[in-house]
Write a protein that holds these residues in place. Structure first.
Motif, PDB file in Angstrom:
ATOM      1  N   PHE A   1      75.276  35.324  46.327  1.00  0.00           N
ATOM      2  CA  PHE A   1      74.152  36.202  46.657  1.00  0.00           C
ATOM      3  C   PHE A   1      72.981  35.428  47.256  1.00  0.00           C
ATOM      4  CE2 PHE A   1      76.091  39.073  43.412  1.00  0.00           C
ATOM      5  CZ  PHE A   1      76.373  40.121  44.282  1.00  0.00           C
ATOM      6  N   GLY A   2      72.820  34.168  46.853  1.00  0.00           N
ATOM      7  CA  GLY A   2      71.700  33.364  47.341  1.00  0.00           C
ATOM      8  C   GLY A   2      71.956  32.684  48.672  1.00  0.00           C
ATOM      9  N   GLY A   3      73.163  32.810  49.190  1.00  0.00           N
ATOM     10  CA  GLY A   3      73.475  32.204  50.487  1.00  0.00           C
ATOM     11  C   GLY A   3      73.510  30.693  50.448  1.00  0.00           C
ATOM     12  N   GLY A   4      73.845  30.117  49.297  1.00  0.00           N
ATOM     13  CA  GLY A   4      73.939  28.672  49.193  1.00  0.00           C
ATOM     14  C   GLY A   4      73.575  28.200  47.806  1.00  0.00           C
ATOM     15  N   CYS A   5      73.708  26.909  47.596  1.00  0.00           N
ATOM     16  CA  CYS A   5      73.480  26.325  46.274  1.00  0.00           C
ATOM     17  C   CYS A   5      72.223  25.451  46.269  1.00  0.00           C
ATOM     18  CB  CYS A   5      74.698  25.506  45.871  1.00  0.00           C
ATOM     19  SG  CYS A   5      75.058  24.156  47.011  1.00  0.00           S
ATOM     20  N   THR A   6      71.967  24.841  45.144  1.00  0.00           N
ATOM     21  CA  THR A   6      70.759  24.032  45.008  1.00  0.00           C
ATOM     22  C   THR A   6      70.729  22.867  45.980  1.00  0.00           C
ATOM     23  OG1 THR A   6      71.851  22.816  43.223  1.00  0.00           O
ATOM     24  CG2 THR A   6      70.389  24.603  42.588  1.00  0.00           C
ATOM     25  N   SER A   7      71.882  22.257  46.239  1.00  0.00           N
ATOM     26  CA  SER A   7      71.875  21.125  47.170  1.00  0.00           C
ATOM     27  C   SER A   7      71.640  21.593  48.604  1.00  0.00           C
ATOM     28  CB  SER A   7      73.181  20.326  47.068  1.00  0.00           C
ATOM     29  OG  SER A   7      74.302  21.147  47.297  1.00  0.00           O
ATOM     30  N   GLY A   8      72.263  22.687  48.988  1.00  0.00           N
ATOM     31  CA  GLY A   8      72.069  23.192  50.355  1.00  0.00           C
ATOM     32  C   GLY A   8      70.649  23.647  50.600  1.00  0.00           C
TER      33      GLY A   8
END
Length: 143
Positions: free
Chosen positions: A99-106
């Motif tokens: 849902f967020g379109g990516g993760c913490t690193s991205g």
């Protein structure tokens, strides 16, 4: 629950993550978002696309071996929850990155470096949720 203060290790890890993100962008023109890298490893667009992803994931996974070679002992890892909680947490993270379109690193490393407004909102949301989760785990839930 006590949190260890490890400034040297934290700084070194952050430096290596930042360097690897810069090198991946400079050499391959790719953003270092772990979720996208793993997704492309499972469903590759081509053999060459799979190869760099496999090399990166292998490099990430080999960290404990490097630590063993340098110190002569395995890194100490403590996970203060049961396996069921880890599975539920992993599933929630998977849903969140979708849902967020990516993760913490991205978002947090690469997106902020590119001055992406979407990544700023995502990172602020990650951090606020993490702070609330730690607070609830340490002070809430009947403790």
């Amino acid at each position: 629950m006590e949190t260890a203060f490890t400034p040297l290790q934290s700084f070194s890890g952050g430096l290596l993550i930042g360097l690897s993100a810069v090198l991946l962008m400079a050499l391959l023109g790719r953003i270092m978002g772990a979720t996208g890298i793993v997704a492309g490893l499972i469903f590759p667009a081509s053999l060459s696309d799979w190869a760099w992803r496999a090399a990166l994931v292998a490099g990430m996974a080999s960290g404990p071996l490097v630590w063993l070679a340098l110190t002569g002992r395995w890194p100490e890892v403590q996970v203060p929850v049961d396996p069921g909680t880890l599975i539920v947490g992993g599933a929630l993270v998977g849903i969140g990155v979708t849902f967020g379109g990516g993760c913490t690193s991205g978002h947090g490393i690469c997106g902020l470096a590119r001055l992406s407004p979407r990544s700023l909102v995502a990172t602020l949301t990650f951090m606020a949720t993490a702070a609330l989760t730690v607070y609830m785990a340490r002070h809430g839930a009947g403790r």
